[in-house]
Design a protein around this motif. Structure first.
Motif, PDB file in Angstrom:
ATOM      1  N   THR A  60      18.846 -27.837   3.875  1.00  0.00           N
ATOM      2  CA  THR A  60      19.531 -27.835   2.582  1.00  0.00           C
ATOM      3  C   THR A  60      18.689 -27.129   1.528  1.00  0.00           C
ATOM      4  N   ALA A  61      17.398 -27.435   1.484  1.00  0.00           N
ATOM      5  CA  ALA A  61      16.508 -26.800   0.501  1.00  0.00           C
ATOM      6  C   ALA A  61      16.443 -25.295   0.715  1.00  0.00           C
ATOM      7  N   LEU A  62      16.322 -24.865   1.957  1.00  0.00           N
ATOM      8  CA  LEU A  62      16.284 -23.424   2.237  1.00  0.00           C
ATOM      9  C   LEU A  62      17.618 -22.763   1.909  1.00  0.00           C
ATOM     10  N   GLY A  63      18.716 -23.430   2.218  1.00  0.00           N
ATOM     11  CA  GLY A  63      20.036 -22.874   1.903  1.00  0.00           C
ATOM     12  C   GLY A  63      20.229 -22.692   0.414  1.00  0.00           C
ATOM     13  N   LEU A  64      19.841 -23.693  -0.353  1.00  0.00           N
ATOM     14  CA  LEU A  64      19.950 -23.570  -1.808  1.00  0.00           C
ATOM     15  C   LEU A  64      18.970 -22.543  -2.357  1.00  0.00           C
ATOM     16  N   ALA A  65      17.779 -22.468  -1.758  1.00  0.00           N
ATOM     17  CA  ALA A  65      16.790 -21.482  -2.210  1.00  0.00           C
ATOM     18  C   ALA A  65      17.237 -20.057  -1.903  1.00  0.00           C
ATOM     19  N   ALA A  66      18.156 -19.893  -0.970  1.00  0.00           N
ATOM     20  CA  ALA A  66      18.736 -18.578  -0.688  1.00  0.00           C
ATOM     21  C   ALA A  66      19.973 -18.340  -1.566  1.00  0.00           C
ATOM     22  N   ALA A  67      20.796 -19.352  -1.730  1.00  0.00           N
ATOM     23  CA  ALA A  67      22.057 -19.192  -2.464  1.00  0.00           C
ATOM     24  C   ALA A  67      21.850 -19.020  -3.963  1.00  0.00           C
ATOM     25  N   ILE A  68      20.912 -19.750  -4.530  1.00  0.00           N
ATOM     26  CA  ILE A  68      20.723 -19.695  -5.983  1.00  0.00           C
ATOM     27  C   ILE A  68      20.275 -18.320  -6.451  1.00  0.00           C
ATOM     28  N   PRO A  69      19.246 -17.702  -5.840  1.00  0.00           N
ATOM     29  CA  PRO A  69      18.888 -16.357  -6.307  1.00  0.00           C
ATOM     30  C   PRO A  69      19.955 -15.312  -5.987  1.00  0.00           C
ATOM     31  N   THR A  70      20.727 -15.529  -4.937  1.00  0.00           N
ATOM     32  CA  THR A  70      21.819 -14.612  -4.613  1.00  0.00           C
ATOM     33  C   THR A  70      22.874 -14.660  -5.720  1.00  0.00           C
ATOM     34  N   ALA A  71      23.243 -15.871  -6.139  1.00  0.00           N
ATOM     35  CA  ALA A  71      24.204 -16.019  -7.237  1.00  0.00           C
ATOM     36  C   ALA A  71      23.625 -15.466  -8.535  1.00  0.00           C
ATOM     37  N   ALA A  72      22.343 -15.717  -8.768  1.00  0.00           N
ATOM     38  CA  ALA A  72      21.695 -15.220  -9.988  1.00  0.00           C
ATOM     39  C   ALA A  72      21.727 -13.698 -10.048  1.00  0.00           C
ATOM     40  N   ALA A  73      21.462 -13.059  -8.915  1.00  0.00           N
ATOM     41  CA  ALA A  73      21.481 -11.591  -8.876  1.00  0.00           C
ATOM     42  C   ALA A  73      22.900 -11.062  -9.047  1.00  0.00           C
ATOM     43  N   ALA A  74      23.857 -11.710  -8.416  1.00  0.00           N
ATOM     44  CA  ALA A  74      25.241 -11.249  -8.497  1.00  0.00           C
ATOM     45  C   ALA A  74      25.795 -11.384  -9.912  1.00  0.00           C
ATOM     46  N   LEU A  75      25.383 -12.428 -10.611  1.00  0.00           N
ATOM     47  CA  LEU A  75      25.918 -12.691 -11.940  1.00  0.00           C
ATOM     48  C   LEU A  75      24.973 -12.276 -13.069  1.00  0.00           C
ATOM     49  N   ASN A  76      23.818 -11.746 -12.681  1.00  0.00           N
ATOM     50  CA  ASN A  76      22.796 -11.354 -13.649  1.00  0.00           C
ATOM     51  C   ASN A  76      22.491 -12.512 -14.606  1.00  0.00           C
ATOM     52  N   ASN A  77      22.254 -13.673 -13.996  1.00  0.00           N
ATOM     53  CA  ASN A  77      22.026 -14.898 -14.758  1.00  0.00           C
ATOM     54  C   ASN A  77      21.107 -15.792 -13.936  1.00  0.00           C
ATOM     55  N   ASP A  78      19.909 -16.019 -14.417  1.00  0.00           N
ATOM     56  CA  ASP A  78      18.988 -16.862 -13.659  1.00  0.00           C
ATOM     57  C   ASP A  78      18.711 -18.187 -14.367  1.00  0.00           C
ATOM     58  N   SER A  79      19.729 -18.722 -15.030  1.00  0.00           N
ATOM     59  CA  SER A  79      19.562 -19.967 -15.776  1.00  0.00           C
ATOM     60  C   SER A  79      19.546 -21.177 -14.836  1.00  0.00           C
ATOM     61  N   VAL A  80      18.989 -22.245 -15.347  1.00  0.00           N
ATOM     62  CA  VAL A  80      19.000 -23.512 -14.618  1.00  0.00           C
ATOM     63  C   VAL A  80      20.439 -23.996 -14.449  1.00  0.00           C
ATOM     64  N   TRP A  81      21.284 -23.719 -15.435  1.00  0.00           N
ATOM     65  CA  TRP A  81      22.682 -24.137 -15.351  1.00  0.00           C
ATOM     66  C   TRP A  81      23.390 -23.487 -14.172  1.00  0.00           C
ATOM     67  N   LEU A  82      23.069 -22.231 -13.908  1.00  0.00           N
ATOM     68  CA  LEU A  82      23.671 -21.568 -12.749  1.00  0.00           C
ATOM     69  C   LEU A  82      23.172 -22.218 -11.463  1.00  0.00           C
ATOM     70  N   ALA A  83      21.892 -22.538 -11.416  1.00  0.00           N
ATOM     71  CA  ALA A  83      21.348 -23.215 -10.238  1.00  0.00           C
ATOM     72  C   ALA A  83      22.070 -24.537 -10.000  1.00  0.00           C
ATOM     73  N   LEU A  84      22.287 -25.302 -11.062  1.00  0.00           N
ATOM     74  CA  LEU A  84      23.013 -26.566 -10.935  1.00  0.00           C
ATOM     75  C   LEU A  84      24.462 -26.346 -10.518  1.00  0.00           C
ATOM     76  N   LEU A  85      25.072 -25.285 -11.028  1.00  0.00           N
ATOM     77  CA  LEU A  85      26.441 -24.959 -10.630  1.00  0.00           C
ATOM     78  C   LEU A  85      26.504 -24.614  -9.137  1.00  0.00           C
ATOM     79  N   VAL A  86      25.543 -23.851  -8.666  1.00  0.00           N
ATOM     80  CA  VAL A  86      25.496 -23.523  -7.231  1.00  0.00           C
ATOM     81  C   VAL A  86      25.299 -24.793  -6.410  1.00  0.00           C
ATOM     82  N   GLY A  87      24.385 -25.659  -6.842  1.00  0.00           N
ATOM     83  CA  GLY A  87      24.161 -26.913  -6.124  1.00  0.00           C
ATOM     84  C   GLY A  87      25.399 -27.792  -6.113  1.00  0.00           C
ATOM     85  N   GLY A  88      26.048 -27.915  -7.252  1.00  0.00           N
ATOM     86  CA  GLY A  88      27.272 -28.723  -7.332  1.00  0.00           C
ATOM     87  C   GLY A  88      28.408 -28.143  -6.513  1.00  0.00           C
TER      88      GLY A  88
END
Length: 134
Positions: A60-88
């Motif tokens: 789970t930790a590795l999956g989120l550690a891969a998904a969060i920066p992928t979403a951040a790059a796609a959306l050009n947004n590296d906020s904590v809120w985006l990380a929480l949105l990906v986790g949720g």
């Protein structure tokens, strides 16, 4: 794909702490009552179950550690809120729906489903928060 392994490692530690607090302290009595599993039976299976928990939390930790920066790059947004949105979103799309379906067919008490589902949400959000902060 760029995985922040130290963040994933810390997320793993946080996730394991959440699991231990959730089922070892906060909801232990309710979980035991709702599952009907006697404490002695639970202790007998604890080594195998702990190994499975650690493997699942690492994945789970590795999956989120891969998904969060992928979403951040796609959306050009590296906020904590985006990380929480990906986790949720990961929790809702993969964990909550699967748990709800299995528990419904296995006729498990709704309160047990709520305890387990809320644990999974806390796990995903806790890990995502760590990854998002690092």
């Amino acid at each position: 794909m760029d995985i922040n392994y130290p963040a994933a490692g810390l997320a793993f530690v946080v996730g394991t702490a959440i699991a231990m607090a959730w089922y070892g302290k906060i909801f232990l009595a309710a979980w035991q009552t709702l599952t009907g599993i006697p404490p002695e039976d639970s202790k007998k299976a604890s080594k195998r179950n702990m190994a499975q928990l650690l493997i699942a939390n690492a994945i789970t930790a590795l999956g989120l550690a891969a998904a969060i920066p992928t979403a951040a790059a796609a959306l050009n947004n590296d906020s904590v809120w985006l990380a929480l949105l990906v986790g949720g979103t990961a929790w809702l799309a993969f964990s909550a729906t699967t748990l709800l379906q299995h528990n419904a067919f296995e006729l498990k008490p709704p309160k047990l489903t709520a305890i387990n589902g809320a644990y999974q949400l806390a796990l995903f959000l806790g890990m995502a928060l760590v990854i998002g902060l690092l």
